[in-house]
Motif scaffolding. Structure first.
Motif, PDB file in Angstrom:
ATOM      1  N   GLU A  51       7.164  41.221 -16.921  1.00  0.00           N
ATOM      2  CA  GLU A  51       6.433  41.606 -18.123  1.00  0.00           C
ATOM      3  C   GLU A  51       5.893  43.036 -18.039  1.00  0.00           C
ATOM      4  OE1 GLU A  51       6.018  39.988 -21.006  1.00  0.00           O
ATOM      5  OE2 GLU A  51       7.390  38.458 -20.245  1.00  0.00           O
ATOM      6  N   SER A  52       5.543  43.467 -16.836  1.00  0.00           N
ATOM      7  CA  SER A  52       4.933  44.795 -16.679  1.00  0.00           C
ATOM      8  C   SER A  52       5.946  45.884 -16.339  1.00  0.00           C
ATOM      9  CB  SER A  52       3.853  44.754 -15.598  1.00  0.00           C
ATOM     10  OG  SER A  52       4.404  44.362 -14.352  1.00  0.00           O
ATOM     11  N   ALA A  53       7.170  45.496 -15.960  1.00  0.00           N
ATOM     12  CA  ALA A  53       8.174  46.479 -15.546  1.00  0.00           C
ATOM     13  C   ALA A  53       8.767  47.191 -16.753  1.00  0.00           C
ATOM     14  CB  ALA A  53       9.285  45.806 -14.746  1.00  0.00           C
ATOM     15  N   ASP A  54       9.357  48.355 -16.509  1.00  0.00           N
ATOM     16  CA  ASP A  54      10.072  49.061 -17.550  1.00  0.00           C
ATOM     17  C   ASP A  54      11.262  48.220 -18.004  1.00  0.00           C
ATOM     18  OD1 ASP A  54       8.350  51.200 -17.329  1.00  0.00           O
ATOM     19  OD2 ASP A  54       9.618  52.262 -15.887  1.00  0.00           O
ATOM     20  N   ARG A  55      11.685  48.454 -19.213  1.00  0.00           N
ATOM     21  CA  ARG A  55      12.770  47.663 -19.790  1.00  0.00           C
ATOM     22  C   ARG A  55      14.024  47.694 -18.920  1.00  0.00           C
ATOM     23  NH1 ARG A  55      13.852  45.697 -24.859  1.00  0.00           N
ATOM     24  NH2 ARG A  55      16.045  45.458 -25.423  1.00  0.00           N
ATOM     25  N   ASP A  56      14.320  48.839 -18.335  1.00  0.00           N
ATOM     26  CA  ASP A  56      15.538  48.974 -17.537  1.00  0.00           C
ATOM     27  C   ASP A  56      15.434  48.283 -16.181  1.00  0.00           C
ATOM     28  OD1 ASP A  56      16.665  50.470 -19.561  1.00  0.00           O
ATOM     29  OD2 ASP A  56      16.058  52.393 -18.696  1.00  0.00           O
ATOM     30  N   ASP A  57      14.208  47.979 -15.753  1.00  0.00           N
ATOM     31  CA  ASP A  57      14.009  47.414 -14.415  1.00  0.00           C
ATOM     32  C   ASP A  57      13.703  45.920 -14.418  1.00  0.00           C
ATOM     33  OD1 ASP A  57      14.350  49.951 -13.353  1.00  0.00           O
ATOM     34  OD2 ASP A  57      12.207  50.416 -13.494  1.00  0.00           O
ATOM     35  N   ASN A  58      13.368  45.368 -15.600  1.00  0.00           N
ATOM     36  CA  ASN A  58      12.858  43.994 -15.581  1.00  0.00           C
ATOM     37  C   ASN A  58      13.936  42.924 -15.488  1.00  0.00           C
ATOM     38  OD1 ASN A  58      13.916  44.056 -18.159  1.00  0.00           O
ATOM     39  ND2 ASN A  58      11.958  43.833 -19.210  1.00  0.00           N
ATOM     40  N   ILE A  59      15.190  43.270 -15.761  1.00  0.00           N
ATOM     41  CA  ILE A  59      16.243  42.262 -15.735  1.00  0.00           C
ATOM     42  C   ILE A  59      16.396  41.638 -14.349  1.00  0.00           C
ATOM     43  CG2 ILE A  59      18.735  41.915 -15.918  1.00  0.00           C
ATOM     44  CD1 ILE A  59      17.303  41.922 -18.575  1.00  0.00           C
ATOM     45  N   SER A  60      16.262  42.455 -13.301  1.00  0.00           N
ATOM     46  CA  SER A  60      16.397  41.905 -11.946  1.00  0.00           C
ATOM     47  C   SER A  60      15.319  40.867 -11.677  1.00  0.00           C
ATOM     48  CB  SER A  60      16.323  43.026 -10.907  1.00  0.00           C
ATOM     49  OG  SER A  60      15.046  43.636 -10.905  1.00  0.00           O
ATOM     50  N   ILE A 104      17.659  37.468 -20.671  1.00  0.00           N
ATOM     51  CA  ILE A 104      19.031  37.653 -20.182  1.00  0.00           C
ATOM     52  C   ILE A 104      20.014  37.556 -21.353  1.00  0.00           C
ATOM     53  CG2 ILE A 104      20.837  36.702 -18.717  1.00  0.00           C
ATOM     54  CD1 ILE A 104      18.662  38.072 -17.132  1.00  0.00           C
ATOM     55  N   GLY A 105      19.772  36.604 -22.260  1.00  0.00           N
ATOM     56  CA  GLY A 105      20.619  36.483 -23.446  1.00  0.00           C
ATOM     57  C   GLY A 105      20.603  37.744 -24.289  1.00  0.00           C
ATOM     58  N   ARG A 106      19.429  38.336 -24.458  1.00  0.00           N
ATOM     59  CA  ARG A 106      19.322  39.578 -25.234  1.00  0.00           C
ATOM     60  C   ARG A 106      20.070  40.723 -24.564  1.00  0.00           C
ATOM     61  NH1 ARG A 106      12.919  38.819 -26.825  1.00  0.00           N
ATOM     62  NH2 ARG A 106      13.289  37.495 -28.663  1.00  0.00           N
ATOM     63  N   MET A 107      20.039  40.741 -23.223  1.00  0.00           N
ATOM     64  CA  MET A 107      20.780  41.775 -22.516  1.00  0.00           C
ATOM     65  C   MET A 107      22.269  41.651 -22.802  1.00  0.00           C
ATOM     66  SD  MET A 107      21.451  42.175 -18.424  1.00  0.00           S
ATOM     67  CE  MET A 107      22.560  40.751 -18.541  1.00  0.00           C
ATOM     68  N   TYR A 108      22.785  40.427 -22.708  1.00  0.00           N
ATOM     69  CA  TYR A 108      24.207  40.227 -22.985  1.00  0.00           C
ATOM     70  C   TYR A 108      24.539  40.536 -24.444  1.00  0.00           C
ATOM     71  CZ  TYR A 108      25.226  38.115 -18.444  1.00  0.00           C
ATOM     72  OH  TYR A 108      25.421  37.907 -17.107  1.00  0.00           O
ATOM     73  N   GLU A 109      23.628  40.184 -25.335  1.00  0.00           N
ATOM     74  CA  GLU A 109      23.864  40.476 -26.749  1.00  0.00           C
ATOM     75  C   GLU A 109      23.940  41.984 -26.992  1.00  0.00           C
ATOM     76  OE1 GLU A 109      21.835  39.719 -31.142  1.00  0.00           O
ATOM     77  OE2 GLU A 109      20.810  39.056 -29.314  1.00  0.00           O
ATOM     78  N   SER A 110      23.034  42.726 -26.372  1.00  0.00           N
ATOM     79  CA  SER A 110      23.040  44.179 -26.551  1.00  0.00           C
ATOM     80  C   SER A 110      24.299  44.819 -25.981  1.00  0.00           C
ATOM     81  CB  SER A 110      21.801  44.799 -25.903  1.00  0.00           C
ATOM     82  OG  SER A 110      21.841  44.654 -24.494  1.00  0.00           O
ATOM     83  N   ASN A 111      24.927  44.137 -24.994  1.00  0.00           N
ATOM     84  CA  ASN A 111      26.172  44.631 -24.400  1.00  0.00           C
ATOM     85  C   ASN A 111      27.404  44.083 -25.122  1.00  0.00           C
ATOM     86  OD1 ASN A 111      24.731  46.053 -22.451  1.00  0.00           O
ATOM     87  ND2 ASN A 111      24.809  44.375 -20.969  1.00  0.00           N
ATOM     88  N   GLN A 112      27.169  43.425 -26.271  1.00  0.00           N
ATOM     89  CA  GLN A 112      28.257  42.856 -27.067  1.00  0.00           C
ATOM     90  C   GLN A 112      29.003  41.732 -26.333  1.00  0.00           C
ATOM     91  OE1 GLN A 112      28.797  44.201 -30.391  1.00  0.00           O
ATOM     92  NE2 GLN A 112      26.802  44.989 -29.802  1.00  0.00           N
ATOM     93  N   GLN A 113      28.350  41.107 -25.364  1.00  0.00           N
ATOM     94  CA  GLN A 113      28.956  39.978 -24.643  1.00  0.00           C
ATOM     95  C   GLN A 113      28.424  38.681 -25.270  1.00  0.00           C
ATOM     96  OE1 GLN A 113      27.683  41.928 -20.744  1.00  0.00           O
ATOM     97  NE2 GLN A 113      29.607  40.945 -20.094  1.00  0.00           N
ATOM     98  N   PHE A 114      28.950  38.371 -26.437  1.00  0.00           N
ATOM     99  CA  PHE A 114      28.375  37.318 -27.253  1.00  0.00           C
ATOM    100  C   PHE A 114      28.539  35.925 -26.653  1.00  0.00           C
ATOM    101  CE2 PHE A 114      29.286  40.347 -30.966  1.00  0.00           C
ATOM    102  CZ  PHE A 114      28.060  40.969 -30.788  1.00  0.00           C
ATOM    103  N   VAL A 115      29.630  35.687 -25.947  1.00  0.00           N
ATOM    104  CA  VAL A 115      29.830  34.364 -25.349  1.00  0.00           C
ATOM    105  C   VAL A 115      28.732  34.076 -24.324  1.00  0.00           C
ATOM    106  CG1 VAL A 115      31.354  32.964 -23.919  1.00  0.00           C
ATOM    107  CG2 VAL A 115      32.317  34.365 -25.738  1.00  0.00           C
ATOM    108  N   LEU A 116      28.443  35.062 -23.475  1.00  0.00           N
ATOM    109  CA  LEU A 116      27.395  34.881 -22.477  1.00  0.00           C
ATOM    110  C   LEU A 116      26.012  34.826 -23.133  1.00  0.00           C
ATOM    111  CD1 LEU A 116      28.717  37.227 -19.652  1.00  0.00           C
ATOM    112  CD2 LEU A 116      28.469  34.742 -19.552  1.00  0.00           C
ATOM    113  N   ALA A 117      25.816  35.630 -24.165  1.00  0.00           N
ATOM    114  CA  ALA A 117      24.531  35.604 -24.876  1.00  0.00           C
ATOM    115  C   ALA A 117      24.279  34.220 -25.459  1.00  0.00           C
ATOM    116  CB  ALA A 117      24.514  36.661 -25.973  1.00  0.00           C
ATOM    117  N   ILE A 118      25.290  33.644 -26.093  1.00  0.00           N
ATOM    118  CA  ILE A 118      25.165  32.307 -26.670  1.00  0.00           C
ATOM    119  C   ILE A 118      24.836  31.283 -25.585  1.00  0.00           C
ATOM    120  CG2 ILE A 118      26.501  30.418 -27.699  1.00  0.00           C
ATOM    121  CD1 ILE A 118      27.933  32.580 -29.391  1.00  0.00           C
ATOM    122  N   ALA A 119      25.504  31.396 -24.424  1.00  0.00           N
ATOM    123  CA  ALA A 119      25.266  30.445 -23.335  1.00  0.00           C
ATOM    124  C   ALA A 119      23.812  30.474 -22.881  1.00  0.00           C
ATOM    125  CB  ALA A 119      26.196  30.753 -22.171  1.00  0.00           C
ATOM    126  N   TYR A 120      23.236  31.665 -22.747  1.00  0.00           N
ATOM    127  CA  TYR A 120      21.850  31.759 -22.270  1.00  0.00           C
ATOM    128  C   TYR A 120      20.855  31.365 -23.353  1.00  0.00           C
ATOM    129  CZ  TYR A 120      22.886  33.440 -17.652  1.00  0.00           C
ATOM    130  OH  TYR A 120      23.310  33.502 -16.349  1.00  0.00           O
TER     131      TYR A 120
END
Length: 288
Positions: free
Chosen positions: A154-163, A204-220
């Motif tokens: 929650e406190s990390a930068d957007r680019d760092d919080n996915i890990s 994680i779903g939003r990350m995949y959605e932003s990368n146009q990986q819709f199948v993975l976004a839907i799964a999450y």
């Protein structure tokens, strides 16, 4: 020659030294908490491991604690580890609200002694009106690590919080103490951690959605809805992604599931935004 030992209940004393010297490795974990039992504390303190996502299994120096002298003792142990710092009044209010202070004090002291007997070490110290976890133990608690990762994300930068979200998902092997029913403090903590897990899946779903990986976004997103079924915004997101992926039938089914769920659980209809989205999809489907 390679020897693989696949067990979580085998004592580690006989092979700990070959792990420390690098002649053997521990498989199955990409992330082992710093100071784990396989990296022995330099001061020789005993290690207490508590895995609360699931049944609430406990190990002391790699040996499982299987006898608790009744469920109350184990529940008091889990409460103590989860709270870390607490007052006697908090214990009394949580476990024995109907007992007199004298009666509750007697039960607490007996139970606290039984906890120490089961562990072989004193779990708690008392100072300034507060009980604290003893510094004489190195304590590894998956739920606390989970909470820390959620806070860090929650406190990390957007680019760092996915890990952090990935680590959070990995820790959540099952719901918090899932067989402990009817205990209010467990239900409260279970819900908090379910929300944290669901949020991690959504991110994680939003990350995949932003990368146009819709199948993975839907799964999450679908995994998130299993934990947080009333999140209408995620239902809406799935409807949009199904439509973008030319799966209009699934988009309609998703709306119908949401509509039935809201009627059954809350006796309300979907939000105007969701209804408008469905109507636009439905009209396109009919025109097609």
């Amino acid at each position: 020659m390679q020897l693989i030992i696949n067990s979580r209940v085998v004592g580690y004393f006989s092979w700990q030294k070959i792990v420390e010297r690098g002649f053997a490795i521990v498989l199955g974990e990409d992330h082992i908490p710093t100071g784990g039992i396989f990296t022995t504390s330099s001061d020789g303190r005993p290690h207490l491991e508590v895995f609360a996502f699931g049944l609430g299994t406990v190990y002391v120096n790699g040996i499982p604690v299987s006898k608790w002298d009744g469920p109350l003792v184990k529940n008091l142990f889990l409460f103590s580890v989860d709270r870390h710092t607490f007052t006697r009044e908090e214990i009394f209010e949580t476990f024995w609200p109907s007992l007199s202070k004298k009666e509750a004090t007697n039960v607490w002291h007996v139970s606290k002694r039984k906890i120490s007997e089961q562990l072989g070490y004193d779990l708690l110290t008392y100072s300034g009106g507060f009980y604290n976890l003893s510094d004489e133990l190195v304590i590894h608690y998956d739920a606390r690590q989970f909470d820390e990762l959620c806070a860090a994300a929650e406190s990390a930068d957007r680019d760092d919080n996915i890990s952090y979200y990935w680590q959070t998902i990995k820790l959540y092997r099952s719901e918090y103490l899932h067989l402990s029913e009817g205990i209010s403090w467990i239900r409260e903590r279970r819900e908090q951690r379910r929300n944290g897990y669901g949020n991690a899946l959504i991110q994680i779903g939003r990350m995949y959605e932003s990368n146009q990986q819709f199948v993975l976004a839907i799964a999450y997103y679908l995994r998130a809805l299993r934990e947080l079924p009333l999140r209408e915004d995620i239902h809406r997101k799935l409807i949009e992604l199904y439509t973008q992926s030319d799966q209009t039938d699934k988009a309609v089914q998703q709306y119908q599931r949401l509509e039935a769920l809201l009627r059954r659980r809350l006796n309300i209809a979907p939000a105007k935004e969701t209804v408008a989205l469905f109507q636009s999809i439905h009209s396109k489907q009919n025109s097609g």
